[in-house]
Design a protein around this motif. Structure first.
Motif, PDB file in Angstrom:
ATOM      1  N   PRO A  92       0.815  -1.211   0.000  1.00  0.00           N
ATOM      2  CA  PRO A  92       0.000   0.000   0.000  1.00  0.00           C
ATOM      3  C   PRO A  92       0.850   1.263   0.000  1.00  0.00           C
ATOM      4  O   PRO A  92       0.328   2.353  -0.153  1.00  0.00           O
ATOM      5  N   VAL A 157       3.973  -2.629   8.299  1.00  0.00           N
ATOM      6  CA  VAL A 157       2.976  -2.909   9.318  1.00  0.00           C
ATOM      7  C   VAL A 157       2.072  -1.705   9.549  1.00  0.00           C
ATOM      8  O   VAL A 157       1.680  -1.396  10.668  1.00  0.00           O
ATOM      9  N   GLY A 158       1.762  -0.996   8.476  1.00  0.00           N
ATOM     10  CA  GLY A 158       0.796   0.092   8.568  1.00  0.00           C
ATOM     11  C   GLY A 158      -0.615  -0.452   8.712  1.00  0.00           C
ATOM     12  O   GLY A 158      -0.818  -1.664   8.708  1.00  0.00           O
ATOM     13  N   GLN A 159      -1.550   0.455   8.841  1.00  0.00           N
ATOM     14  CA  GLN A 159      -2.960   0.091   9.010  1.00  0.00           C
ATOM     15  C   GLN A 159      -3.441  -0.941   7.990  1.00  0.00           C
ATOM     16  O   GLN A 159      -4.002  -1.964   8.324  1.00  0.00           O
ATOM     17  N   ALA A 188       1.700  -2.476  17.682  1.00  0.00           N
ATOM     18  CA  ALA A 188       1.226  -2.386  16.304  1.00  0.00           C
ATOM     19  C   ALA A 188      -0.006  -3.249  16.071  1.00  0.00           C
ATOM     20  O   ALA A 188      -0.493  -3.350  14.960  1.00  0.00           O
TER      21      ALA A 188
ATOM     22  N   PRO B  92       0.795   7.322  10.376  1.00  0.00           N
ATOM     23  CA  PRO B  92      -0.247   6.312  10.223  1.00  0.00           C
ATOM     24  C   PRO B  92       0.306   4.905  10.347  1.00  0.00           C
ATOM     25  O   PRO B  92      -0.454   3.949  10.386  1.00  0.00           O
ATOM     26  N   SER B  93       1.624   4.755  10.414  1.00  0.00           N
ATOM     27  CA  SER B  93       2.181   3.417  10.540  1.00  0.00           C
ATOM     28  C   SER B  93       2.332   3.103  12.022  1.00  0.00           C
ATOM     29  O   SER B  93       1.964   3.882  12.875  1.00  0.00           O
ATOM     30  N   SER B  94       2.864   1.963  12.318  1.00  0.00           N
ATOM     31  CA  SER B  94       2.949   1.539  13.706  1.00  0.00           C
ATOM     32  C   SER B  94       4.225   2.045  14.357  1.00  0.00           C
ATOM     33  O   SER B  94       5.080   2.607  13.694  1.00  0.00           O
ATOM     34  N   PRO B  95       4.361   1.809  15.655  1.00  0.00           N
ATOM     35  CA  PRO B  95       5.605   2.168  16.343  1.00  0.00           C
ATOM     36  C   PRO B  95       6.808   1.381  15.821  1.00  0.00           C
ATOM     37  O   PRO B  95       7.942   1.706  16.139  1.00  0.00           O
ATOM     38  N   PHE B  96       6.577   0.339  15.050  1.00  0.00           N
ATOM     39  CA  PHE B  96       7.658  -0.441  14.456  1.00  0.00           C
ATOM     40  C   PHE B  96       8.712   0.440  13.802  1.00  0.00           C
ATOM     41  O   PHE B  96       9.890   0.221  13.926  1.00  0.00           O
ATOM     42  N   THR B  97       8.215   1.394  13.020  1.00  0.00           N
ATOM     43  CA  THR B  97       9.113   2.206  12.218  1.00  0.00           C
ATOM     44  C   THR B  97       9.568   3.435  12.996  1.00  0.00           C
ATOM     45  O   THR B  97      10.139   4.350  12.434  1.00  0.00           O
ATOM     46  N   THR B 124      -2.724   7.059  14.648  1.00  0.00           N
ATOM     47  CA  THR B 124      -4.062   6.572  14.368  1.00  0.00           C
ATOM     48  C   THR B 124      -4.674   6.012  15.633  1.00  0.00           C
ATOM     49  O   THR B 124      -4.042   5.269  16.350  1.00  0.00           O
ATOM     50  N   GLY B 158       3.099   6.742   2.198  1.00  0.00           N
ATOM     51  CA  GLY B 158       1.962   5.872   1.920  1.00  0.00           C
ATOM     52  C   GLY B 158       0.746   6.707   1.536  1.00  0.00           C
ATOM     53  O   GLY B 158       0.796   7.934   1.532  1.00  0.00           O
ATOM     54  N   GLN B 159      -0.324   6.006   1.236  1.00  0.00           N
ATOM     55  CA  GLN B 159      -1.579   6.666   0.825  1.00  0.00           C
ATOM     56  C   GLN B 159      -1.991   7.780   1.772  1.00  0.00           C
ATOM     57  O   GLN B 159      -2.259   8.894   1.365  1.00  0.00           O
TER      58      GLN B 159
END
Lengths: 319, 319
Positions: A92, A157-159, A188, B92-97, B124, B158-159
């Motif tokens: 995405p 690992v985004g939404q 996440a 919008p992504s997770s804490p991973f990044t 988010t 991302g989008q």
């Protein structure tokens, strides 16, 4: 020569025509009427078996965790068992982040001449619903085309990725040693969707700690009668990869014997329908916000004289 | 002590209470009734000036391009001009990044004690509409709280990020030398939203080529009477950062003198309303897909006897 119809392309794809299969997947990716017709054909009662045949394995984790390498290594294991397997690489995000991905794709090149392997990237085409709508449809197409397994690999690992990975029958979450902290996986939302954990690059320092952290988190969060195994692997050198696949197999067996597989698929179907109802309504939203009245309200909002929620309410028919 | 209402928190935030401001932004981020009330208060006609005061600058680009470093360096430039500035870091992504991000945040720490700077992450919270809905609302809040500028920094491309960055008055796209190819920027849809290009880390090899590639792409794609400048910077050592800010200023002036700023804001408001209409309808979608009939249809879809689009149609009232 006339352009083939979606129906004829789907028929050809079912008969093993890979070029037709690729075109069907492009239609699905693009959305709209073509995707709609493919969906309707797949849902025809005359052939329900073909549409539900593929077992889906989601593979997710942070960028750089080695998901593509693991996927490629799993392909070899699966092919050794003489089963047909398709890979959907779901992205995405933009091509910006595509460097590593392209590199990993080269590794998958070893499967290029194998008729029992089909690899396909799925990108966003900007249509309503996007990949969350297109991916399950693509999985059904691949099932209809006779693949036993569909591996759905996500880029990050985004939404959207977590949503897509969570749609699988079995979801494999890949983490790394020293990749911060397993707590990040929890944050996440991956503890909720993980059926199998893989600590990849386990030859690096910190692998034991990563496994222990995950086990602790599972102690706190695991419920139900399946506890996700935490497996170590070095996908680069195929180490532990057969064990990962065995873990997937155990989870599949658990789902099948407990009857949970059917339950899970019904739940997913319900989510998919909700999403499609949402797409339909969003089309209505677009239609409702075209026109002079909408333009006037937008000017009011831009000038700070009206809040956008009130404007939205004025454009919508009462509940 | 009674819990403060959204209205009282907003009033305190307007009077310069930073803790209240943080709580208002949390309400906006969370969505729902609290966010709704904040929105309605901001839209009250008695105070339109305060709600449209902040000028928004979007800062976007691939992860690792140096967006946070540039943002931090810009803060120094803006503060030297004695203007108040807020940063919304949208993730919008997770804490991973989050690793790099956290590191960069430390750099921003130098502004911690400065009352004219406010830095806030927006993540988010899973509510309908997500960051695309919450961000413009947060920008209005910050405008009402007296900030002259709001820098909206996105984590990736991302989008959601591209959508959020495109909502700004001026959008700065950050690229790097040797970061593959400027063509990637075009593919990610950034040519459409860029008002200013920055080739950051311009002390590295390939900077001239990156600038030339971008200029060529602009030759092909640029239209209208603003051609995005392509500026070089080394944000790490503040090199070229004042010029970047001057470029933003020139774009702002262009928008203001041409009347395009108002047009742009009306267009954005229209998009925001469409999004909120979508959220409302999505709530209806959720409501429509609860219940026995929906469960029966889901089972049919899961069994491959019905396609999900037909199921969605059956749950929706006719158009």
């Amino acid at each position: 020569m006339s352009t083939p119809t979606p129906a004829s392309l789907l028929a050809a794809a079912r008969d093993g025509d890979r070029a037709a299969l690729a075109r069907v997947l492009s239609l699905v990716e693009r959305g709209g009427d073509g995707a709609r017709e493919i969906g309707a054909r797949l849902g025809e009662p005359r052939d329900p078996a073909a549409t539900s045949r593929a077992y889906t394995v989601g593979i997710t984790g942070a960028p750089g965790a080695g998901k593509s390498t693991l996927t490629s290594a799993l392909l070899t294991v699966i092919r050794r068992q003489d089963q047909r397997v398709a890979v959907l690489a779901v992205d995405p995000s933009s091509p910006f982040t595509g460097g590593a991905l392209l590199g990993d794709r080269v590794r998958m090149g070893q499967h290029d001449l194998d008729d029992g392997v089909f690899i396909r990237s799925m990108a966003t085409r900007g249509h309503l619903g996007g990949l969350a709508v297109a991916t399950p449809e693509a999985v059904r197409v691949l099932g209809a085309a006779g693949f036993d397994w569909v591996l759905v690999e996500t880029v990050g690992v985004g939404q959207v990725e977590v949503e897509v990975a969570g749609q699988a029958d079995t979801t494999v979450v890949v983490v790394n040693p020293g990749w911060g902290d397993a707590v990040q996986a929890a944050k996440a939302g991956l503890m909720e969707i993980a059926d199998v954990f893989v600590v990849n690059k386990a030859d690096r320092p910190g692998a034991a700690e990563a496994r222990r952290d995950l086990e602790r988190l599972l102690d706190m969060s695991a419920s139900g009668d399946w506890r996700p195994p935490v497996l170590a692997a070095v996908a680069e050198s195929d180490e532990g990869v057969a064990e990962v696949w065995a873990g997937v197999g155990r989870h599949r067996q658990h789902l099948e014997t407990s009857g949970e597989l059917g339950e899970r698929r019904r739940r997913r179907a319900a989510e998919e329908i909700t999403r499609l109802v949402g797409v339909r309504l969003m089309e209505q939203a677009r239609a409702a916000t075209i026109g002079e009245r909408a333009a006037t309200l937008a000017a009011e909002v831009a000038a700070g004289r009206l809040d956008p929620w009130s404007a939205a309410d004025q454009l919508l028919p009462g509940p």
